[in-house]
Design a protein around this motif. Structure first.
Motif, PDB file in Angstrom:
ATOM      1  N   ARG A  85     -25.881  -0.750 -34.397  1.00 22.23           N
ATOM      2  CA  ARG A  85     -25.863  -1.593 -32.918  1.00 22.23           C
ATOM      3  C   ARG A  85     -27.245  -2.283 -32.925  1.00 22.23           C
ATOM      4  O   ARG A  85     -27.436  -3.526 -32.606  1.00 22.23           O
ATOM      5  N   ARG A  88     -26.771  -5.354 -35.202  1.00 19.40           N
ATOM      6  CA  ARG A  88     -25.927  -6.263 -34.382  1.00 19.40           C
ATOM      7  C   ARG A  88     -26.635  -7.077 -33.330  1.00 19.40           C
ATOM      8  O   ARG A  88     -26.657  -8.159 -32.903  1.00 19.40           O
ATOM      9  N   LEU A  89     -27.546  -6.372 -32.612  1.00 16.62           N
ATOM     10  CA  LEU A  89     -28.344  -6.832 -31.528  1.00 16.62           C
ATOM     11  C   LEU A  89     -29.336  -7.873 -32.384  1.00 16.62           C
ATOM     12  O   LEU A  89     -29.746  -9.080 -31.664  1.00 16.62           O
ATOM     13  N   SER A  90     -29.670  -7.892 -33.564  1.00 19.55           N
ATOM     14  CA  SER A  90     -30.906  -8.571 -33.873  1.00 19.55           C
ATOM     15  C   SER A  90     -30.297  -9.886 -34.456  1.00 19.55           C
ATOM     16  O   SER A  90     -30.623 -10.768 -34.587  1.00 19.55           O
ATOM     17  N   PRO A  92     -27.101 -11.500 -32.722  1.00 16.84           N
ATOM     18  CA  PRO A  92     -26.022 -11.487 -31.786  1.00 16.84           C
ATOM     19  C   PRO A  92     -24.830 -12.474 -32.104  1.00 16.84           C
ATOM     20  O   PRO A  92     -23.670 -12.397 -31.780  1.00 16.84           O
TER      21      PRO A  92
END
Length: 95
Positions: A85, A88-90, A92
């Motif tokens: 996660r 994926r957040l870094s 988006p």
């Protein structure tokens, strides 16, 4: 595609190697399945923590070892989910 664009899956190979998903689709079938797996693994981890809290320190050593092994597996799963996660957040937008 670079390693930063790969999705780390919430499972590993029997040898402990990571598994990755290569996809151009956000929210595709494989991604949705991985999302469900993450939710299940986190739920199971929470149940194990609750179980451990209820049992300790009244259990015999053999049962404690089994519980420690399952808690270790659950923690490993949770850390893999957090790593995936975080990646994926870094990124988006998939870039």
């Amino acid at each position: 595609m670079t390693a930063d664009e790969l999705r780390l899956l919430p499972r590993s190979e029997p040898e402990g190697k990571h598994s990755y998903l290569i996809t151009d689709h956000h929210g595709g079938p494989a991604s949705r399945l991985a999302d469900v797996m993450e939710v299940i693994q986190l739920h199971m981890g929470n149940q194990l923590v609750d179980h451990a809290s209820a049992l300790l320190p009244d259990e015999p050593p053999g049962d404690l070892r089994y519980l420690a092994e399952r808690l270790t597996e659950a923690l490993r799963d949770a850390l893999r989910i957090a790593e995936s996660r975080g990646r994926r957040l870094s990124h988006p937008d998939g870039s």
